[in-house]
Design an enzyme around this catalytic site. Structure first.
Site, short mmCIF file in Angstrom:
data_model
loop_
_atom_site.label_atom_id
_atom_site.label_comp_id
_atom_site.label_asym_id
_atom_site.label_seq_id
_atom_site.Cartn_x
_atom_site.Cartn_y
_atom_site.Cartn_z
N GLY B 129 0.84 -1.20 0.00
CA GLY B 129 0.00 0.00 0.00
C GLY B 129 0.87 1.24 0.00
CB SER B 131 0.75 3.84 -5.65
OG SER B 131 2.03 3.55 -6.09
CB SER B 163 0.05 -6.48 -6.69
OG SER B 163 0.41 -5.53 -7.66
CD GLU B 246 9.40 -2.34 -6.44
OE1 GLU B 246 8.37 -2.95 -6.15
OE2 GLU B 246 9.44 -1.12 -6.61
#
Lengths: 333, 403
Positions: B129, B131, B163, B246
Site C-alpha cells: 500500500g 501508491s 497487487s 525492489e
C-alpha cells in the site's frame, strides 16, 4: 563467483590509466589530430614497457595474464583515443606472431572482406599484416612492404586513423601454424569491444561535464530533464556493455578452447559496446549542441573512432547472427 | 573477476538441482491466471515446499529465518529455479521481496519474530500500500492520514495499484503521521492487517482484462502503534530501503525468464518459417545480448554490494534497461505471431503448448506494458540516474521541467 575486480586488476588498470593520462593528454591528442594521426613510436615503446604487448605472453618477458586483464587495459586505451592498430598488435604479441623486441605494429584483415573497399590502417608503419582466411580457416602472415605497392592512401573519416586502400591482389604470405583463427578473431572482437566501452565512458564523462557547466535560460543545461534523460540513457547503454565485455573476457580466460557460450557472449559484448560508443558519442554531440559540431570540440573524435571500431573485427550483422544462432540452439534444446 | 562456482556454490547448485528434479513433477497444474484464491493456494503451497526443504528466503539472513546463503548463491537459486521451470514467487512477491527484507533490516525483534516466519513458510501473504491516486511516481505526495489515538493510529485514505490485495493478510502501508512536516519527513511505515474493520478492497480491471490489482479504501482503521516499522515520521527512509530491494534483485529472475522465453520464440520462429527473415533474426540476436548483459549486470551489482548490502541507485540503470528489453521481447513475439498477435490469450495458437518455456505472448505483451510504469516509471528512473548517479544538478525552477 566474485565478479569484482581483484586488487591486481585494479592496480593494472590504474597504472595504465596514469601512464596514458601523463603521456597522451588533450594537448597531445589535438597535436596528433593536426599531424594526421601518426603512430607515436615513443609512446608505443612506453606502452610496451608498461606491459601492454606482453600482458598475455608467457615466458621470461611476458606477464602471463589473461583476456580479462587485457580487456581491462583496453578499456583504458580505448578511452584515451590513442591512434594505431593496438588490438591487432596485442594479438600479434600474445600469439607470438612477431618475435620479442620492439613494440609490435600489426594489422589484421579478414577475407573475404565485408562490403566496401579493403582498408588497412597505418599500412607503411606496420611490421606485420595478418590475414585471417575464413574459407580456409587459417591465419597467414604477409610482409607489409609487399602490400604497400598494391595500396593507395585514402582520406579516412577519422582524423586519427590514416587509411590505405588495397586495390591489387594480396600475396599469399606464409601460413602460421598452430594459430586458432576463430579464437584470435574472438579475442580481437572482445578487445575492440573493450575499447568501445572506454570510449563510451569518455563520452558520458564529457557530456556530464559539459551539461554541468554550460548555462542556458539561467541555469546549467544539465538541470533540464530532456538533457538529463539523454545522459541517463548513455549510462544505461554503457553499464550493460561494460559488464558484458568483462563477462565475455572471463569466459575467454577459462581456457584455450572457444566455447559456444564464450563466442556468443563476445558477440553480445561487441554489439552492445558498439551501440554504447556510437550512440553515446552521438548523444554527447547533442548535449554539446553547436559547439559539438565544431572541429575544435573533441566530440567528433569520439564519434569517428566509434565508427572505425564498429567496422573492426566482428560487426553488428555478424554478431547478431552469431547470437541468434546461439539462441535457437539453446531454445531448441 | 570470477564467474565460476566455488566448491560450496557448486554443491549448493547440485543439491538444489536434485531437489527441483524430484519435486517439480509432483506439482499440480498451475491455476487459471484470473483465479486469485487458486493462485494464492498454489503459490503458498510452493513456498511451503521450499520452506520444508530449507530453500525459503535463501537470500534472507539466518537471524531472519533465511538460509543465509551468499548473494552469489541467491543468484544460483534464481538460475536453477528458472532453468527447471519452477513456479514464480507470485502472490508471495511483496512478502518475500519487499516487506520481509524491510522488516528484517528495520523491524524490531518482536516484529521479526511475528511476521517473518509466516512469510517464509507460505502461511501469510502481503500486499503493498504505497501508491495513491494522487501519489504514484511522486510517492512523497501521499495523503493517507494516520492520527495517533492512544496505542493506535487511526488511518483514513485510499491506496491504489495494490497487487494481490484480495488475498493478502497484511499490507505494507505508508501513511502521513505529521502533516505539518516537510513532505518526506512526516511519513511512517505501518503493518496493516487486511481484515481490520474499515478496510475495503475493490479490484481494478487492467487493460489486460484481468484483476491484477486493487484499490484499497481505509476508513478510520485502527492500527496498533506496535505495527510501525522504524521510527515515527522516518518512513521515507524505510521506504527507500524497501524500494532499493525492489530495484535491486527483485526483477532478477525475470531477466532469466526473458532469456528463456526468447529461446522459445526463436524455436517457434524456426518452426513456422519466420526465422528466414534476417532482420527479425538479428533483432532476436540483439535481444539475447541484452538479456545476457542484464544478467551479468545483476551479478556485477550483487558482487559489488557484497553480503547483506542494499543495492544502490545504480539499480535504476538495471530497472530502466530491463523494462524496455522485456517490452521489446513481446513486440518481437508479435512480429513472429503475425495476425495471431491480435488474438486474446485464450485462443489456441497463442502459445505452442508442446514447448513449456513458451508463454502466452499476447497476455504477456499486455501485462508487460506495466513494466515501464510500475515500481517507478522509466522517466523517474532516468531522473534518478541523472541526478544521483551522474550528479547532474536538480532543476532550479519549474521552467527546467524536472521531476
Amino acid at each position: 563467483m566474485d565478479f569484482r575486480l581483484t586488487e591486481d586488476q585494479r592496480q593494472l588498470r590504474s597504472g595504465i590509466r596514469a601512464l596514458l593520462a601523463a603521456r597522451y593528454d588533450r594537448e597531445r591528442l589535438r597535436a596528433a589530430v593536426d599531424a594526421g594521426g601518426p603512430l607515436d613510436r615513443a609512446l608505443w615503446a612506453e606502452l610496451r614497457a608498461a606491459g601492454l604487448f606482453s600482458l598475455r605472453a608467457t615466458g621470461p618477458t611476458g606477464l602471463g595474464l589473461g583476456p580479462a586483464e587485457a580487456a581491462l587495459v583496453f578499456e583504458e586505451v580505448g578511452g584515451s583515443l590513442l591512434p594505431g592498430p593496438l588490438v591487432a598488435s596485442e594479438l600479434a604479441a600474445a600469439h607470438g606472431v612477431l618475435g620479442p623486441g620492439s613494440a609490435p605494429v600489426a594489422a589484421l584483415l579478414r577475407l573475404p572482406p565485408g562490403r566496401g573497399p579493403l582498408l588497412v590502417e597505418q599500412l607503411p608503419e606496420l611490421e606485420a599484416l595478418l590475414v585471417l582466411d575464413s574459407a580456409a580457416g587459417e591465419l597467414r602472415l604477409l610482409d607489409p612492404a609487399e602490400v604497400l605497392p598494391l595500396a593507395r592512401p585514402v582520406r579516412g573519416v577519422d582524423p586519427l586513423t590514416p587509411l590505405w586502400e588495397v586495390t591489387g591482389t594480396l600475396p599469399a604470405g606464409t601460413r602460421i601454424d598452430g594459430a586458432d583463427p576463430a579464437r584470435i578473431w574472438a579475442e580481437g572482437t572482445l578487445l575492440t569491444a573493450a575499447s568501445q566501452v572506454g570510449l563510451a565512458a569518455r563520452a558520458v564523462r564529457s557530456a556530464v561535464e559539459y551539461a554541468r557547466q554550460r548555462e542556458q535560460f539561467g541555469q546549467p543545461i544539465g538541470a533540464f530533464q530532456a538533457v538529463q534523460h539523454l545522459c541517463a540513457d548513455m549510462l544505461g547503454r554503457l553499464e550493460p556493455a561494460r559488464v558484458a565485455v568483462r563477462a565475455a573476457a572471463v569466459l575467454l580466460s577459462a581456457g584455450p578452447e572457444l566455447t559456444p557460450r564464450a563466442r556468443a557472449e563476445v558477440a553480445g559484448a561487441k554489439l552492445l559496446a558498439d551501440e554504447a560508443a556510437a550512440r553515446g558519442a552521438r548523444d554527447c554531440l547533442q548535449v554539446h549542441g553547436g559547439m559539438g559540431f565544431t572541429w575544435e570540440a573533441d566530440v567528433q573524435l569520439l564519434l569517428k573512432r566509434a565508427w572505425v571500431w564498429q567496422r573492426s573485427f566482428a560487426g553488428a550483422r555478424e554478431c547478431a547472427e552469431e547470437l541468434a544462432g546461439q539462441v535457437l540452439a539453446d531454445g531448441s534444446r | 573477476m570470477d564467474l565460476s562456482d566455488t566448491a560450496a556454490e557448486a554443491a549448493f547448485r547440485r543439491g538444489l538441482r536434485d531437489w527441483l528434479g524430484k519435486t517439480l513433477p509432483e506439482l499440480p497444474p498451475p491455476p487459471d491466471p484470473d483465479d486469485w484464491p487458486g493462485r494464492r493456494a498454489y503459490d503458498t503451497s510452493w513456498q511451503r515446499r521450499l520452506y520444508d526443504a530449507g530453500y525459503a528466503g535463501v537470500h534472507w539472513p539466518v537471524e531472519a529465518g533465511g538460509s543465509g546463503a551468499t548473494p552469489a548463491e541467491h543468484l544460483i537459486y534464481l538460475e536453477e529455479t528458472e532453468r527447471a521451470g519452477a513456479p514464480y514467487v507470485g502472490a508471495n512477491f511483496v512478502g518475500l521481496l519487499h516487506a520481509g527484507p524491510t522488516i528484517a533490516a528495520e523491524g524490531s525483534a518482536e516484529q521479526r519474530r511475528r511476521y517473518l516466519p509466516p512469510i517464509l513458510s507460505g502461511r501469510e501473504v502481503w500486499c503493498q500500500g504505497f501508491s495513491e491516486p494522487g501519489a504514484g511516481s511522486d510517492l512523497a505526495a501521499l495523503r493517507t492520514r494516520a492520527v495517533r489515538d492512544g496505542d493506535a493510529y487511526v488511518v483514513s485514505g485510499s491506496k491504489i495499484w495494490t497487487s494481490h490485495a484480495e488475498v493478502a493478510d497484511w499490507c505494507e502501508l505508508l501513511v502521513r503521521t505529521d502533516p505539518e512536516a516537510p513532505r518526506h519527513r512526516g511519513i511512517s511505515w505501518l503493518i496493516l492487517p487486511m481484515d481490520a474493520p474499515g478496510v475495503t478492497v475493490r479490484p481494478l480491471r487492467t487493460l489486460a482484462g484481468t484483476a491484477e490489482f486493487a484499490e484499497l479504501f481505509l476508513d478510520e482503521v485502527r492500527i496498533p502503534v506496535g505495527n510501525r516499522v522504524g521510527a515515527e515520521n522516518d518512513g521515507w527512509r524505510v521506504t527507500m530501503v524497501t524500494l532499493s530491494f525492489e530495484r535491486g534483485t527483485a526483477f532478477a529472475s525475470e531477466v532469466l525468464a526473458g532469456r528463456r522465453a526468447l529461446g522459445a520464440l526463436a524455436a517457434r520462429a524456426a518452426r513456422d518459417g519466420a526465422w528466414n527473415d534476417g532482420e527479425l533474426r538479428r533483432r532476436i540476436g540483439l535481444l539475447a545480448a541484452e538479456f545476457t548483459a542484464l544478467w551479468r549486470l545483476v551479478q556485477w551489482n550483487v558482487s559489488e554490494a557484497g553480503a547483506g548490502g542494499v543495492p544502490g541507485a545504480g539499480a535504476s540503470v538495471f530497472k530502466l534497461r530491463f523494462s524496455e528489453a522485456r517490452q521489446r521481447l513481446y513486440d518481437l513475439a508479435a512480429e513472429v505471431l503475425g495476425s495471431g498477435a491480435l488474438l486474446l490469450p485464450d485462443q489456441a495458437d497463442q502459445a505452442d503448448r508442446s514447448d513449456p518455456a513458451e508463454p502466452a505472448w499476447t497476455a504477456q505483451r499486455l501485462q508487460g506494458l506495466s513494466y515501464t510504469i510500475a515500481a517507478g516509471t522509466s522517466q523517474i528512473q532516468r531522473n534518478i540516474v541523472a541526478q544521483r548517479v551522474l550528479g547532474l544538478p536538480r532543476p532550479g525552477r519549474s521552467g527546467a521541467g524536472g521531476g
